[in-house]
Design an enzyme around this catalytic site. Structure first.
Site, PDB file in Angstrom:
ATOM      1  N   ASP A   1      -5.382  -2.977  -2.341  1.00 13.45           N
ATOM      2  CA  ASP A   1      -6.439  -2.217  -2.380  1.00 13.45           C
ATOM      3  C   ASP A   1      -6.647  -0.995  -3.400  1.00 13.45           C
ATOM      4  OD1 ASP A   1      -6.109   0.549  -0.941  1.00 13.45           O
ATOM      5  OD2 ASP A   1      -5.285  -0.945   0.563  1.00 13.45           O
TER       6      ASP A   1
ATOM      7  N   GLU B   1     -14.792  30.994  -8.067  1.00 11.94           N
ATOM      8  CA  GLU B   1     -14.763  30.069  -9.118  1.00 11.94           C
ATOM      9  C   GLU B   1     -13.468  30.008 -10.001  1.00 11.94           C
ATOM     10  OE1 GLU B   1     -15.544  27.818 -10.819  1.00 11.94           O
ATOM     11  OE2 GLU B   1     -17.763  28.121 -11.534  1.00 11.94           O
TER      12      GLU B   1
ATOM     13  N   ASP C   1       1.004  -1.056   0.034  1.00  9.05           N
ATOM     14  CA  ASP C   1      -0.071  -0.121  -0.108  1.00  9.05           C
ATOM     15  C   ASP C   1       0.969   1.188   0.027  1.00  9.05           C
ATOM     16  OD1 ASP C   1      -2.264   1.389   0.079  1.00  9.05           O
ATOM     17  OD2 ASP C   1      -2.800   1.094   2.049  1.00  9.05           O
TER      18      ASP C   1
ATOM     19  N   HIS D   1     -24.779  29.528  -6.076  1.00 10.43           N
ATOM     20  CA  HIS D   1     -25.301  31.060  -5.974  1.00 10.43           C
ATOM     21  C   HIS D   1     -26.360  30.828  -7.084  1.00 10.43           C
ATOM     22  CE1 HIS D   1     -23.768  31.668 -10.088  1.00 10.43           C
ATOM     23  NE2 HIS D   1     -22.431  31.010  -9.759  1.00 10.43           N
TER      24      HIS D   1
ATOM     25  N   GLU E   1       1.630   3.847  -4.090  1.00 12.83           N
ATOM     26  CA  GLU E   1       1.305   2.385  -4.190  1.00 12.83           C
ATOM     27  C   GLU E   1       2.123   1.703  -4.921  1.00 12.83           C
ATOM     28  OE1 GLU E   1      -3.236   3.583  -3.744  1.00 12.83           O
ATOM     29  OE2 GLU E   1      -2.512   3.624  -5.408  1.00 12.83           O
TER      30      GLU E   1
ATOM     31  N   ASP F   1      -1.129  -0.819   4.825  1.00 12.52           N
ATOM     32  CA  ASP F   1      -1.625   0.552   5.348  1.00 12.52           C
ATOM     33  C   ASP F   1      -1.056   1.239   6.450  1.00 12.52           C
ATOM     34  OD1 ASP F   1      -3.691   2.774   5.020  1.00 12.52           O
ATOM     35  OD2 ASP F   1      -4.027   1.954   7.074  1.00 12.52           O
TER      36      ASP F   1
END
Length: 491
Positions: free
Chosen positions: A77, A371, A11, A295, A52, A126
């Protein structure tokens, strides 16, 4: 003679993604569950996926050091790594290609098979990855002494979890191999061991949620785990995200997620007794719940024009003001909002102030909620951008790292900004329900990161003006999406 079999579990994690990263790997005897070798390393700033892959490489090398001729069963995983190394997904991301090639060279291809397992079954690796990141935070590398719990305790736990086919090698091999591995994990052998290189549940179920039940559910899933994984996989499959590009984890990592459901966050010590099965366990406490309000409409909204933070900063239209009043009434009826935080842009502040007046709250402005800056595309329709800037638009649609014409923000840049803002706000508002009044891209990004979905999922979500969404963020770093694009209050 039948080849010896080994299990490798690996992991990796990144606290920030990209951020401080580390990996962990363990080699197990499938017959007894005995831990034969452990490997872990802090690798500096990297993504989850890089970590990983490095964990996989370290685990395979540790196995080869013990038994070069072994048949190796890799369990991880990471769907990305498993599918790519199994040859079912193409490897598109440039950072992954050399790592996959290196992993493929450790053993001949015919000696290694890959299996995806739920994260809950990958606790050993992990834990090692988190120990490596903890060591890195202290300015040092992981050492075998950092591994929490004794070999005997871990071996017993692994024996209960690992499959137990009949022994495939001569008696004594596992014991001898474990002895060699443990010797290698001390003194000069430590370096090798650490490796190289739109509708939803009812309102009263959402604002607020039943936190007692939520805490129990999360504690149970932390113990047994598979239900949440399978549910998430089914949701991705149902929405068409499972096979998105074959590199969805790598592409998501490039934008800076919290992790994929909290990977890379601090973890509970392995030596602690596991929580009881069922709807019991430690209370994680009430989450920070963000109610995400887009909004109301401006004059540009119904014309579907790019309207970011680099343009004219339009006000709400008459329709937008009506929408703000409607959502304010709905939130007042729910009665659960405790604080309001808004983007600095006028349309959001107007919406937030309308709600605040109804709820009797003040509005705090947060720059990170603004934004995207759409550069030269501000105020244009999609068709107009296609006509004027076709190549730039194609690049923008193809890659989250591409910027709009004229030096606007890429989605990767926005994701990093939004993730940093999320982390600040969750730390400041733990256990509280906060209304975030913001825009399409920040809201979709928060949803995407909470789900661990690929960047292209931004184009697959509908987010109407004055719609409500909600995400809960827990103390262990996990997130739960509770609502998306609710517009019932506008009907």
């Amino acid at each position: 003679m039948t080849a010896r079999e080994l299990i490798v579990e690996a992991d990796g994690g990144s606290r920030g993604n990209p951020g401080p990263a580390g990996y962990g790997a363990v080699v197990l005897d499938p017959a007894t569950g005995e831990t034969l070798a452990e490997a872990a390393e802090y690798i500096g700033v990297a993504t989850n996926n890089v970590a990983e892959y490095k964990g996989l490489i370290a685990g395979l090398k540790a196995a080869r050091e013990l038994f070069p001729d072994a048949a190796v069963h890799v369990r991880m995983d990471s769907k990305l790594v498993v599918e790519q190394m199994s040859g079912r997904w193409k490897i598109k991301h440039p950072d992954m290609k050399p790592l996959a090639a290196e992993a493929g060279r450790v053993y001949p291809a015919g000696q290694v098979r890959y299996e995806w397992i739920p994260r809950e079954r990958n606790k050993h690796a992990d834990r090692l990855a988190n120990e490596a990141m903890d060591a890195g935070k202290q300015g040092r590398q992981w050492q075998p002494a950092d591994s929490s719990g004794s070999f005997a305790a871990r071996d017993a736990a692994a024996a209960r979890a690992a499959a137990a086919p009949p022994p495939s090698g001569p008696p004594g091999d596992a014991t001898a191999g474990a002895a060699r591995a443990r010797a290698a994990l001390t003194g000069t052998g430590a370096g090798r061991s650490t490796g190289t290189g739109g509708s939803g549940p009812s309102d009263d179920a959402l604002f607020p949620a039943d936190e007692a039940v939520a805490a129990q559910a999360r504690a149970s899933l932390a113990a047994a785990g598979t239900a949440e994984r399978e549910s998430a996989a089914a949701a991705r499959s149902a929405s068409g995200l499972t096979e998105a590009s074959g590199d969805f984890e790598a592409e998501a990592a490039a934008e800076g997620h919290a992790g994929h459901g909290g990977r890379g966050r601090p973890h509970a010590p392995a030596a602690e007794a596991p929580p009881a099965q069922g709807w019991t366990g430690p209370d994680m406490g009430a989450p920070a719940t963000f109610v995400l309000l887009r909004h109301g409409e401006t004059a540009l909204t119904p014309e579907k024009r790019f309207s970011g933070s680099g343009g004219t900063d339009p006000e709400l239209s008459a329709a937008g003001l009506r929408q703000a009043e409607a959502v304010a009434a709905a939130l007042a009826a729910r009665g659960t909002i405790q604080e309001i935080v808004s983007s600095p842009l006028t349309r959001c502040r107007q919406t937030a102030e309308t709600v605040a007046a109804r709820l009797g709250l003040s509005v705090r402005v947060e720059e990170g909620l603004r934004e995207t800056d759409f550069g030269a595309w501000e105020g244009l329709t999609f068709a107009e951008v296609r006509e004027r800037h076709a190549e730039d638009l194609d690049a923008w649609l193809a890659s989250p790292k591409a910027e709009p014409t004229g030096g606007g923000e890429s989605f990767a840049t926005v994701a990093r900004r939004v993730a940093a803002t999320r982390d600040r706000l969750t730390a400041a508002h733990a256990g509280r329900t906060v209304l975030l009044v913001t825009h399409v891209t920040p809201i979709k990004t928060l949803i995407r990161l909470a789900l661990g979905a690929p960047p292209e999922s931004l184009f697959r979500m509908e987010l109407s003006a004055a719609s409500l969404s909600a995400v809960a963020y827990y103390a262990d770093g996990n997130a739960s999406v509770r609502l998306l694009n609710d517009t019932a209050h506008l009907r």
